[in-house]
Design a protein around this motif. Structure first.
Motif, PDB file in Angstrom:
ATOM      1  N   GLY A 118       0.771  -1.230   0.000  1.00 47.65           N
ATOM      2  CA  GLY A 118       0.000   0.000   0.000  1.00 47.65           C
ATOM      3  C   GLY A 118       0.800   1.277   0.000  1.00 47.65           C
ATOM      4  N   GLU A 119       2.126   1.181   0.093  1.00 46.25           N
ATOM      5  CA  GLU A 119       2.959   2.374   0.101  1.00 46.25           C
ATOM      6  C   GLU A 119       3.490   2.652  -1.304  1.00 46.25           C
ATOM      7  OE1 GLU A 119       5.548   2.802   3.759  1.00 46.25           O
ATOM      8  OE2 GLU A 119       5.185   0.646   3.815  1.00 46.25           O
ATOM      9  N   PRO A 120       3.648   3.918  -1.676  1.00 45.55           N
ATOM     10  CA  PRO A 120       4.121   4.241  -3.026  1.00 45.55           C
ATOM     11  C   PRO A 120       5.543   3.747  -3.251  1.00 45.55           C
ATOM     12  CG  PRO A 120       4.049   6.206  -1.641  1.00 45.55           C
ATOM     13  CD  PRO A 120       3.367   5.123  -0.874  1.00 45.55           C
ATOM     14  N   ALA A 121       5.816   3.327  -4.476  1.00 44.03           N
ATOM     15  CA  ALA A 121       7.133   2.791  -4.804  1.00 44.03           C
ATOM     16  C   ALA A 121       8.190   3.884  -4.676  1.00 44.03           C
ATOM     17  CB  ALA A 121       7.132   2.240  -6.224  1.00 44.03           C
ATOM     18  N   PRO A 122       9.255   3.639  -3.911  1.00 44.60           N
ATOM     19  CA  PRO A 122      10.311   4.641  -3.759  1.00 44.60           C
ATOM     20  C   PRO A 122      11.335   4.531  -4.881  1.00 44.60           C
ATOM     21  CG  PRO A 122      10.804   2.773  -2.379  1.00 44.60           C
ATOM     22  CD  PRO A 122       9.514   2.447  -3.085  1.00 44.60           C
ATOM     23  N   ASP A 123      12.236   5.478  -4.903  1.00 47.84           N
ATOM     24  CA  ASP A 123      13.344   5.440  -5.837  1.00 47.84           C
ATOM     25  C   ASP A 123      14.391   4.444  -5.340  1.00 47.84           C
ATOM     26  OD1 ASP A 123      14.876   6.087  -8.048  1.00 47.84           O
ATOM     27  OD2 ASP A 123      15.260   8.163  -7.452  1.00 47.84           O
ATOM     28  N   PHE A 124      15.347   4.087  -6.212  1.00 43.38           N
ATOM     29  CA  PHE A 124      16.523   3.370  -5.735  1.00 43.38           C
ATOM     30  C   PHE A 124      17.138   4.176  -4.580  1.00 43.38           C
ATOM     31  CE2 PHE A 124      17.648   1.472 -10.174  1.00 43.38           C
ATOM     32  CZ  PHE A 124      16.700   0.481  -9.992  1.00 43.38           C
ATOM     33  N   ARG A 125      17.702   3.480  -3.617  1.00 45.92           N
ATOM     34  CA  ARG A 125      18.407   4.158  -2.527  1.00 45.92           C
ATOM     35  C   ARG A 125      19.873   3.745  -2.570  1.00 45.92           C
ATOM     36  NH1 ARG A 125      16.785   4.492   3.957  1.00 45.92           N
ATOM     37  NH2 ARG A 125      18.852   5.163   4.676  1.00 45.92           N
ATOM     38  N   ILE A 126      20.739   4.697  -2.853  1.00 45.51           N
ATOM     39  CA  ILE A 126      22.174   4.452  -2.892  1.00 45.51           C
ATOM     40  C   ILE A 126      22.797   5.314  -1.804  1.00 45.51           C
ATOM     41  CG2 ILE A 126      24.260   4.436  -4.308  1.00 45.51           C
ATOM     42  CD1 ILE A 126      22.510   4.365  -6.778  1.00 45.51           C
ATOM     43  N   ASP A 127      23.168   4.683  -0.702  1.00 44.48           N
ATOM     44  CA  ASP A 127      23.732   5.397   0.440  1.00 44.48           C
ATOM     45  C   ASP A 127      25.253   5.317   0.382  1.00 44.48           C
ATOM     46  OD1 ASP A 127      21.121   5.656   1.142  1.00 44.48           O
ATOM     47  OD2 ASP A 127      21.272   4.694   3.097  1.00 44.48           O
ATOM     48  N   GLY A 128      25.880   6.433   0.037  1.00 46.73           N
ATOM     49  CA  GLY A 128      27.334   6.512  -0.013  1.00 46.73           C
ATOM     50  C   GLY A 128      27.879   7.337   1.127  1.00 46.73           C
ATOM     51  N   PRO A 129      29.175   7.618   1.093  1.00 47.72           N
ATOM     52  CA  PRO A 129      29.805   8.373   2.184  1.00 47.72           C
ATOM     53  C   PRO A 129      29.159   9.720   2.466  1.00 47.72           C
ATOM     54  CG  PRO A 129      31.472   7.366   0.779  1.00 47.72           C
ATOM     55  CD  PRO A 129      30.155   7.148   0.098  1.00 47.72           C
ATOM     56  N   ALA A 130      28.658  10.384   1.453  1.00 46.51           N
ATOM     57  CA  ALA A 130      28.028  11.691   1.685  1.00 46.51           C
ATOM     58  C   ALA A 130      26.776  11.571   2.528  1.00 46.51           C
ATOM     59  CB  ALA A 130      27.700  12.353   0.350  1.00 46.51           C
ATOM     60  N   ALA A 131      26.135  10.391   2.489  1.00 44.73           N
ATOM     61  CA  ALA A 131      24.908  10.197   3.256  1.00 44.73           C
ATOM     62  C   ALA A 131      25.192   9.736   4.673  1.00 44.73           C
ATOM     63  CB  ALA A 131      24.011   9.176   2.551  1.00 44.73           C
ATOM     64  N   HIS A 132      26.064   8.732   4.836  1.00 49.14           N
ATOM     65  CA  HIS A 132      26.239   8.141   6.158  1.00 49.14           C
ATOM     66  C   HIS A 132      27.548   8.512   6.854  1.00 49.14           C
ATOM     67  CE1 HIS A 132      28.767   5.388   3.944  1.00 49.14           C
ATOM     68  NE2 HIS A 132      27.756   4.820   3.344  1.00 49.14           N
ATOM     69  N   GLY A 133      28.510   9.047   6.120  1.00 49.59           N
ATOM     70  CA  GLY A 133      29.732   9.516   6.745  1.00 49.59           C
ATOM     71  C   GLY A 133      30.857   8.511   6.843  1.00 49.59           C
ATOM     72  N   TRP A 134      30.669   7.285   6.384  1.00 53.70           N
ATOM     73  CA  TRP A 134      31.737   6.285   6.429  1.00 53.70           C
ATOM     74  C   TRP A 134      32.454   6.248   5.080  1.00 53.70           C
ATOM     75  CZ3 TRP A 134      27.231   3.513   8.840  1.00 53.70           C
ATOM     76  CH2 TRP A 134      27.329   3.513  10.236  1.00 53.70           C
ATOM     77  N   PRO A 135      33.692   6.671   4.983  1.00 51.71           N
ATOM     78  CA  PRO A 135      34.409   6.685   3.694  1.00 51.71           C
ATOM     79  C   PRO A 135      34.505   5.276   3.108  1.00 51.71           C
ATOM     80  CG  PRO A 135      35.601   7.927   5.362  1.00 51.71           C
ATOM     81  CD  PRO A 135      34.527   7.184   6.086  1.00 51.71           C
ATOM     82  N   GLY A 136      34.307   5.197   1.808  1.00 50.20           N
ATOM     83  CA  GLY A 136      34.528   3.935   1.108  1.00 50.20           C
ATOM     84  C   GLY A 136      33.404   2.935   1.196  1.00 50.20           C
ATOM     85  N   LEU A 137      32.304   3.271   1.866  1.00 51.16           N
ATOM     86  CA  LEU A 137      31.190   2.329   2.028  1.00 51.16           C
ATOM     87  C   LEU A 137      29.984   2.805   1.221  1.00 51.16           C
ATOM     88  CD1 LEU A 137      29.832  -0.108   3.422  1.00 51.16           C
ATOM     89  CD2 LEU A 137      29.263   1.432   5.328  1.00 51.16           C
ATOM     90  N   VAL A 138      29.417   1.898   0.409  1.00 49.86           N
ATOM     91  CA  VAL A 138      28.230   2.209  -0.384  1.00 49.86           C
ATOM     92  C   VAL A 138      27.216   1.085  -0.207  1.00 49.86           C
ATOM     93  CG1 VAL A 138      27.279   2.633  -2.682  1.00 49.86           C
ATOM     94  CG2 VAL A 138      29.555   3.508  -2.096  1.00 49.86           C
ATOM     95  N   HIS A 139      25.984   1.462   0.128  1.00 54.50           N
ATOM     96  CA  HIS A 139      24.871   0.516   0.211  1.00 54.50           C
ATOM     97  C   HIS A 139      23.969   0.702  -1.007  1.00 54.50           C
ATOM     98  CE1 HIS A 139      25.827  -0.550   4.323  1.00 54.50           C
ATOM     99  NE2 HIS A 139      25.662   0.694   4.753  1.00 54.50           N
ATOM    100  N   LEU A 140      23.651  -0.386  -1.686  1.00 56.24           N
ATOM    101  CA  LEU A 140      22.690  -0.380  -2.792  1.00 56.24           C
ATOM    102  C   LEU A 140      21.414  -1.035  -2.287  1.00 56.24           C
ATOM    103  CD1 LEU A 140      25.124  -1.454  -5.646  1.00 56.24           C
ATOM    104  CD2 LEU A 140      24.176   0.821  -5.268  1.00 56.24           C
ATOM    105  N   LEU A 141      20.367  -0.243  -2.094  1.00 50.01           N
ATOM    106  CA  LEU A 141      19.174  -0.688  -1.375  1.00 50.01           C
ATOM    107  C   LEU A 141      17.928  -0.557  -2.244  1.00 50.01           C
ATOM    108  CD1 LEU A 141      20.035   1.230   1.917  1.00 50.01           C
ATOM    109  CD2 LEU A 141      20.609  -1.142   1.357  1.00 50.01           C
TER     110      LEU A 141
END
Length: 375
Positions: free
Chosen positions: A331-354
């Motif tokens: 029932g929730e609207p489809a979100p965009d791809f979520r790509i969490d990189g260092p600019a989002a979470h602050g950990w250098p060199g780590l990228v989440h593809l969600l």
């Protein structure tokens, strides 16, 4: 403790594309895959469609990476001899009430950069597909199909030629973003540890859960780790026990949770219908029940007869199913791809593809470029 330049978690099509790009950039790259072979999860349980970029909000990651990935994928498959075909797709309005929605979808597709779109009325549709019954539709000649396993083998071959490797049966339980030498991440897999300056979480259905198991110094202010949904969207497929009367892919207008029960063709011409949307939970072992219930056949027949009224009774057979890595629940609207990189979470060199579901296969090479740009 062993150390490599880069680790990619997950050997699906996106993980292999990212690992290939990292290796070609000169990094010593290792792919860790929890299963006993590559591409046994989301990448092996989909429609194998090369999407043109019709459906996604203009300017979204999905739209941008689908269009860029589509052209890259066609070129790559031609270069590497991966089986594929520009089959074309008809998106159809079942009745007059859907014409406005269909026209809006065509306009969005054009705004996204989809080439060659052609509006067709009922008789023009019948000239292309004589058994199709629809009020109107449009043709997307840029849509195609691909042998997804051959694609993954080609990506793995490129990775290994560039010096990288894949380690199967290697499940990553968590990531420690603080303990490694020189600020590297430490991946904990069973009783072993591995340090890497670059870590890309491309674990498909396991990516959201793994992103929530990163320990170490606090992330950037305001960053919210994703929360894995309690329910997952399973899509069932039925195959046609007859020779297909269609030469193109046939799609109705999208429905909540997916693109509706549509017809796809494999490279051998075999017709498959699906996926539907069945919300399920993980099993007691953390896995999913991929069995297709034959009792779902009547609902499939009813859906298909909306645009193919001549479908004979009893010719749909249970085929396979897949589970999509949704970021949201029913029932929730489809979100965009979520790509969490260092600019989002602050950990250098780590990228989440969600939440990398459709069009993740189409966008895989463009997603790899996106990850490299973040690093």
């Amino acid at each position: 403790m062993d150390r490599v330049d880069a680790v990619v978690i997950g050997a699906g099509v996106v993980g292999l594309a990212v690992a290939r790009a990292l290796a070609l950039s000169g990094r010593e790259t290792l792919v860790l895959e929890q299963e006993s072979a590559i591409g046994t999860g989301v990448s092996a349980r989909n429609s194998e469609v090369i999407h043109a970029g019709l459906y996604y909000p203009t300017g979204s990651l999905r739209a941008r990476l689908c269009v860029a990935g589509r052209d890259r994928l066609y070129a790559y498959c031609t270069e590497r001899g991966v089986g594929h075909r520009r089959s074309g797709k008809l998106v159809v309005a079942i009745d007059a009430r859907q014409r406005v929605e269909l026209a809006a979808l065509q306009a969005r597709a054009a705004a996204n950069g989809v080439p060659g779109l052609q509006w067709l009325e009922r008789e023009q549709l019948r000239m292309l597909e004589p058994v199709l019954e629809a009020e109107a539709g449009f043709l997307s000649p840029a849509t195609g199909i691909v042998d997804s396993h051959a694609l993954m083998l080609a990506l793995q071959g490129d990775l290994e030629t560039a010096g990288g490797m894949v380690a199967v049966a290697s499940k990553v339980h968590r990531i420690d973003a603080a303990r490694g030498p020189g600020g590297a991440h430490v991946l904990l897999s069973g009783d072993s540890e591995l340090a890497a300056a670059v870590v890309v979480n491309a674990a498909g259905l396991g990516a959201i859960g793994l992103a929530g198991r990163v320990s170490g110094s606090p992330p950037a202010p305001g960053y919210a780790a994703p929360v894995e949904p309690t329910r997952f969207a399973k899509g069932n497929y039925f195959s046609l026990a007859l020779r297909s009367p269609f030469s193109r892919l046939i799609y109705p207008l999208p429905e909540p949770g997916g693109l509706g029960v549509h017809l796809t063709l494999d490279l051998g011409g075999r017709a498959r219908f699906g996926p539907d949307v069945e919300w399920i939970e993980r099993g007691p072992d953390g896995g999913f029940d991929y069995r297709v219930d034959p009792a779902r056949a009547p609902a499939f027949e009813a859906a298909v007869r909306r645009w193919w009224p001549g479908l004979p009774a009893g010719v749909l057979q249970p085929d396979y199913s897949g589970v999509r890595p949704k970021l949201v629940g029913p029932g929730e609207p489809a979100p965009d791809f979520r790509i969490d990189g260092p600019a989002a979470h602050g950990w250098p060199g780590l990228v989440h593809l969600l939440g990398i579901e459709s069009p993740g296969l189409t966008a895989s090479l463009a997603l790899a470029d996106e990850v490299l740009s973040m690093l």
